[in-house]
Design a protein around this motif. Structure first.
Motif, PDB file in Angstrom:
ATOM      1  N   VAL A  25      35.118 -93.687 -80.011  1.00 22.78           N
ATOM      2  CA  VAL A  25      34.481 -92.371 -80.079  1.00 22.78           C
ATOM      3  C   VAL A  25      35.132 -91.480 -79.043  1.00 22.78           C
ATOM      4  N   ALA A  26      35.231 -90.227 -79.345  1.00 21.15           N
ATOM      5  CA  ALA A  26      35.760 -89.203 -78.444  1.00 21.15           C
ATOM      6  C   ALA A  26      37.285 -89.219 -78.450  1.00 21.15           C
ATOM      7  N   TYR A  27      37.889 -89.055 -77.319  1.00 19.96           N
ATOM      8  CA  TYR A  27      39.309 -88.768 -77.262  1.00 19.96           C
ATOM      9  C   TYR A  27      40.176 -89.964 -77.607  1.00 19.96           C
ATOM     10  N   THR A  28      41.407 -89.665 -77.976  1.00 21.69           N
ATOM     11  CA  THR A  28      42.348 -90.723 -78.327  1.00 21.69           C
ATOM     12  C   THR A  28      43.142 -91.219 -77.132  1.00 21.69           C
ATOM     13  N   TYR A  29      43.010 -90.549 -76.021  1.00 22.69           N
ATOM     14  CA  TYR A  29      43.752 -90.960 -74.830  1.00 22.69           C
ATOM     15  C   TYR A  29      43.381 -92.381 -74.446  1.00 22.69           C
ATOM     16  N   ARG A  30      44.376 -93.157 -74.130  1.00 28.01           N
ATOM     17  CA  ARG A  30      44.182 -94.527 -73.674  1.00 28.01           C
ATOM     18  C   ARG A  30      43.616 -95.427 -74.749  1.00 28.01           C
ATOM     19  N   ARG A  31      43.908 -95.158 -76.000  1.00 35.96           N
ATOM     20  CA  ARG A  31      43.553 -96.148 -76.989  1.00 35.96           C
ATOM     21  C   ARG A  31      44.724 -96.390 -77.938  1.00 35.96           C
ATOM     22  N   ASN A  32      45.948 -96.351 -77.414  1.00 31.33           N
ATOM     23  CA  ASN A  32      47.102 -96.683 -78.231  1.00 31.33           C
ATOM     24  C   ASN A  32      47.026 -98.124 -78.697  1.00 31.33           C
ATOM     25  N   CYS A  33      46.347 -98.958 -77.916  1.00 36.20           N
ATOM     26  CA  CYS A  33      46.144-100.356 -78.257  1.00 36.20           C
ATOM     27  C   CYS A  33      44.661-100.673 -78.157  1.00 36.20           C
ATOM     28  N   MET A  34      44.141-101.343 -79.157  1.00 36.35           N
ATOM     29  CA  MET A  34      42.739-101.757 -79.151  1.00 36.35           C
ATOM     30  C   MET A  34      42.657-103.219 -79.549  1.00 36.35           C
ATOM     31  N   GLY A  42      31.234-119.753 -67.548  1.00 38.55           N
ATOM     32  CA  GLY A  42      32.013-120.685 -66.761  1.00 38.55           C
ATOM     33  C   GLY A  42      33.491-120.713 -67.084  1.00 38.55           C
ATOM     34  N   LYS A  43      33.928-119.838 -67.985  1.00 39.44           N
ATOM     35  CA  LYS A  43      35.338-119.815 -68.368  1.00 39.44           C
ATOM     36  C   LYS A  43      35.951-118.466 -68.049  1.00 39.44           C
ATOM     37  N   GLU A  44      37.282-118.458 -67.950  1.00 37.97           N
ATOM     38  CA  GLU A  44      37.979-117.202 -67.694  1.00 37.97           C
ATOM     39  C   GLU A  44      37.984-116.333 -68.959  1.00 37.97           C
ATOM     40  N   ARG A  45      38.107-115.044 -68.717  1.00 41.28           N
ATOM     41  CA  ARG A  45      38.227-114.116 -69.836  1.00 41.28           C
ATOM     42  C   ARG A  45      39.552-114.349 -70.555  1.00 41.28           C
ATOM     43  N   GLU A  46      39.518-114.245 -71.864  1.00 43.86           N
ATOM     44  CA  GLU A  46      40.705-114.498 -72.690  1.00 43.86           C
ATOM     45  C   GLU A  46      40.962-113.322 -73.611  1.00 43.86           C
ATOM     46  N   GLY A  47      42.201-112.876 -73.629  1.00 42.63           N
ATOM     47  CA  GLY A  47      42.600-111.856 -74.582  1.00 42.63           C
ATOM     48  C   GLY A  47      42.762-112.491 -75.946  1.00 42.63           C
ATOM     49  N   VAL A  48      41.952-112.132 -76.907  1.00 40.17           N
ATOM     50  CA  VAL A  48      41.911-112.800 -78.198  1.00 40.17           C
ATOM     51  C   VAL A  48      42.887-112.192 -79.182  1.00 40.17           C
ATOM     52  N   ALA A  49      42.806-110.885 -79.369  1.00 37.39           N
ATOM     53  CA  ALA A  49      43.654-110.219 -80.355  1.00 37.39           C
ATOM     54  C   ALA A  49      43.754-108.751 -80.007  1.00 37.39           C
ATOM     55  N   ALA A  50      44.882-108.150 -80.365  1.00 37.20           N
ATOM     56  CA  ALA A  50      45.086-106.724 -80.124  1.00 37.20           C
ATOM     57  C   ALA A  50      45.942-106.147 -81.240  1.00 37.20           C
ATOM     58  N   ILE A  51      45.797-104.841 -81.446  1.00 40.55           N
ATOM     59  CA  ILE A  51      46.583-104.171 -82.469  1.00 40.55           C
ATOM     60  C   ILE A  51      47.057-102.832 -81.927  1.00 40.55           C
ATOM     61  N   SER A  52      48.316-102.533 -82.174  1.00 33.07           N
ATOM     62  CA  SER A  52      48.846-101.214 -81.829  1.00 33.07           C
ATOM     63  C   SER A  52      48.347-100.227 -82.868  1.00 33.07           C
ATOM     64  N   ILE A  53      47.641 -99.209 -82.412  1.00 36.24           N
ATOM     65  CA  ILE A  53      47.055 -98.247 -83.343  1.00 36.24           C
ATOM     66  C   ILE A  53      48.141 -97.512 -84.119  1.00 36.24           C
ATOM     67  N   GLY A  54      49.256 -97.241 -83.475  1.00 37.01           N
ATOM     68  CA  GLY A  54      50.318 -96.499 -84.144  1.00 37.01           C
ATOM     69  C   GLY A  54      51.127 -97.351 -85.104  1.00 37.01           C
ATOM     70  N   ALA A  97      38.169-103.642 -76.300  1.00 39.01           N
ATOM     71  CA  ALA A  97      38.847-102.950 -75.213  1.00 39.01           C
ATOM     72  C   ALA A  97      39.919-102.034 -75.769  1.00 39.01           C
ATOM     73  N   ALA A  98      40.280-101.041 -74.972  1.00 41.94           N
ATOM     74  CA  ALA A  98      41.325-100.101 -75.361  1.00 41.94           C
ATOM     75  C   ALA A  98      42.175 -99.748 -74.158  1.00 41.94           C
ATOM     76  N   ASP A  99      43.447 -99.534 -74.415  1.00 37.98           N
ATOM     77  CA  ASP A  99      44.367 -99.167 -73.335  1.00 37.98           C
ATOM     78  C   ASP A  99      45.613 -98.561 -73.955  1.00 37.98           C
TER      79      ASP A  99
END
Length: 124
Positions: A25-34, A42-54, A97-99
């Protein structure tokens, strides 16, 4: 500032399927990848999956390859995580997440924007 609104999740038996959605929602800044992270107690955070919006290019953790599929809608404002053949070890809180960079999913540096999290519980 981008706001991420998650939906989906819940409880399912081993071997079942669930779909998570994340709307930006809102601006597109900083969401090139979601994408999605997960963290179990008790476990570390894990990056599961990501997609380049472009470009639509994707990343998957080895633990979910072949079972999870990430996609985006035509408006490029919502991403989906289709989770199939779920296992007990997939039980966790899943965070959208988005970045600007998809490299955040495999680096020590965290994405800039986070959703509120949604629980996924897989039981036998």
């Amino acid at each position: 500032q981008v706001k991420l609104v998650e939906s989906g999740g819940g409880s399912v038996q081993t071997g079942g399927s669930l779909r998570l959605s994340c709307a930006a929602v809102a601006y597109t800044y900083r969401r090139n990848c979601m994408g999605w992270f997960r963290q179990a107690p008790g476990k570390e955070r894990e990056g599961v999956a990501a997609i380049s919006i472009g470009s639509g290019s994707t990343y998957y953790a080895d633990s979910v390859k072949g079972r999870f599929t990430i996609s985006r809608d035509n408006a490029k404002t919502t991403v989906y995580l289709e989770m199939n053949s779920l296992k007990a070890e997939d039980t966790a809180t899943y965070y959208c997440a988005a970045d600007s960079y998809c490299s955040r999913w495999t680096s020590a540096e965290s994405p800039m924007v986070w959703g509120q999290g949604t629980q996924v519980t897989v039981s036998s």
